[in-house]
Design a protein around this motif. Sequence first.
Motif, PDB file in Angstrom:
ATOM      1  N   LEU A 194       0.626  16.675 -19.868  1.00 21.82           N
ATOM      2  CA  LEU A 194       1.357  15.498 -20.613  1.00 21.82           C
ATOM      3  C   LEU A 194       2.379  14.902 -19.833  1.00 21.82           C
ATOM      4  N   HIS A 195       3.129  15.569 -19.121  1.00 22.79           N
ATOM      5  CA  HIS A 195       4.079  14.973 -17.966  1.00 22.79           C
ATOM      6  C   HIS A 195       3.538  14.281 -16.932  1.00 22.79           C
ATOM      7  N   TYR A 196       2.533  15.390 -16.289  1.00 21.90           N
ATOM      8  CA  TYR A 196       1.753  14.651 -15.359  1.00 21.90           C
ATOM      9  C   TYR A 196       0.786  13.288 -15.614  1.00 21.90           C
ATOM     10  N   LEU A 197       0.411  13.255 -16.853  1.00 24.16           N
ATOM     11  CA  LEU A 197      -0.252  11.894 -17.206  1.00 24.16           C
ATOM     12  C   LEU A 197       0.511  10.953 -17.543  1.00 24.16           C
ATOM     13  N   HIS A 198       1.798  11.134 -17.947  1.00 24.82           N
ATOM     14  CA  HIS A 198       2.629  10.161 -18.227  1.00 24.82           C
ATOM     15  C   HIS A 198       3.028   9.388 -16.936  1.00 24.82           C
ATOM     16  N   HIS A 199       3.211  10.171 -15.823  1.00 26.41           N
ATOM     17  CA  HIS A 199       3.577   9.687 -14.459  1.00 26.41           C
ATOM     18  C   HIS A 199       2.433   8.650 -13.767  1.00 26.41           C
ATOM     19  N   LEU A 200       1.320   9.254 -14.239  1.00 25.89           N
ATOM     20  CA  LEU A 200       0.031   8.602 -13.906  1.00 25.89           C
ATOM     21  C   LEU A 200       0.006   7.104 -14.390  1.00 25.89           C
ATOM     22  N   VAL A 201       0.458   6.990 -15.931  1.00 24.58           N
ATOM     23  CA  VAL A 201       0.241   5.875 -16.473  1.00 24.58           C
ATOM     24  C   VAL A 201       1.265   4.865 -16.195  1.00 24.58           C
ATOM     25  N   THR A 202       2.771   5.345 -15.847  1.00 20.95           N
ATOM     26  CA  THR A 202       3.700   4.626 -15.414  1.00 20.95           C
ATOM     27  C   THR A 202       3.630   4.006 -13.972  1.00 20.95           C
ATOM     28  N   LEU A 259      -9.478  -1.662 -16.093  1.00 25.98           N
ATOM     29  CA  LEU A 259      -8.423  -2.394 -15.040  1.00 25.98           C
ATOM     30  C   LEU A 259      -7.195  -1.483 -15.191  1.00 25.98           C
ATOM     31  N   THR A 260      -6.563  -1.520 -16.813  1.00 29.49           N
ATOM     32  CA  THR A 260      -5.178  -0.977 -16.975  1.00 29.49           C
ATOM     33  C   THR A 260      -5.457   0.591 -17.168  1.00 29.49           C
ATOM     34  N   LEU A 261      -4.550   1.106 -17.338  1.00 29.15           N
ATOM     35  CA  LEU A 261      -4.657   2.728 -17.778  1.00 29.15           C
ATOM     36  C   LEU A 261      -3.731   2.831 -19.048  1.00 29.15           C
TER      37      LEU A 261
END
Length: 335
Positions: free
Chosen positions: A175-183, A28-30
């Motif tokens: 990591l920059h892209y993954l951070h945007h995915l999570v937020t 459900l969450t990321l």
Amino acid sequence: MKWFSRAADTGKFAAITQTLNELQSDGLTLSIEELLRYQSKTSLIDLKASRNQQSRMSGNYLSRSKGRGMEFDEVRHYQHGDDIRAIDWRVTARTGKTHTKLYREEIERPVLVATDLSTSMLFGSQLLCKSVQAAHIAALVAWHAKARGDRLGGMVFNETSHQECKPRSRKQGVLHYLHHLVTMHAASFANQQALAARDFVSAFADNCQRLRQLAKPGSLVYLITDGHAIGSESVRHLSQLSRHCELIVCLITDPLEMALPSSDQRLNVAMTDGEQRQQVTLGDQHAAQNYQSKVDGLMAARKQLFRQAGARLLILSAGESLEQQLIDGAHQWIR
């Protein structure tokens, strides 16, 4: 939203729980941890070019056109007009006929990943929400691009906002892209009511327009979405993008969207999209056939629109782990 049938047996539930533990996810969450997991799974996909590249920059990919480049390709008979500096004297001496070397030009292909986290993606009926599966796909593509030495960029978007990442090399870009995915994923869940109030078709078209503006000629572009908001305006932008870039659309589906759950007895189940509410009868063959007919029509229309846009279409389910689908070949390529 996650939905489980009360008729689901204990064994199936235990299998789902085990898979979620392996994925380090609750479905459900990321979290950043579950996306870091795909750093070791890059062998599951291959980002090599499948068509001619149109960029003239130097880089890691070989152009299909042969010429005076950096990577040796083959030797052939010398022809009038060939550069005499490319003559292969060893082959010429051995055969008695003049031969020349041919090279392939190296070109650079940035990889852009556009991940749709709109309201329709915040749904899952068995294993993962479609939005979580979309993030897993984006992470796998991102880590694979990094492993090949590509520059990674793209955007993460929903109906009301988007985050852009300019193509960057090495681990920091991933990591920059993954951070945007999570937020962005957390923000989408927190603002579902505000997102649902927007015109999601026009919002999706706006994001496709921005993606077209971001993509430089010769880029490999992944668009990860469920296709619910595809329309004529977004097709126009994607068509313009695919003229100069290779466009791959990962279409995310959910088992409940594709077919009604089977049931040994007739059960009346209430279903809602957050606004409209209706009753569906499980275990009724006529209802199941009617549902399936509508689903097939919707999917055929979406496939046609993406094909019209010049995209290669990859269909993946949120009801099974990404890794298992890629290993088993359960995913579908639609040319």
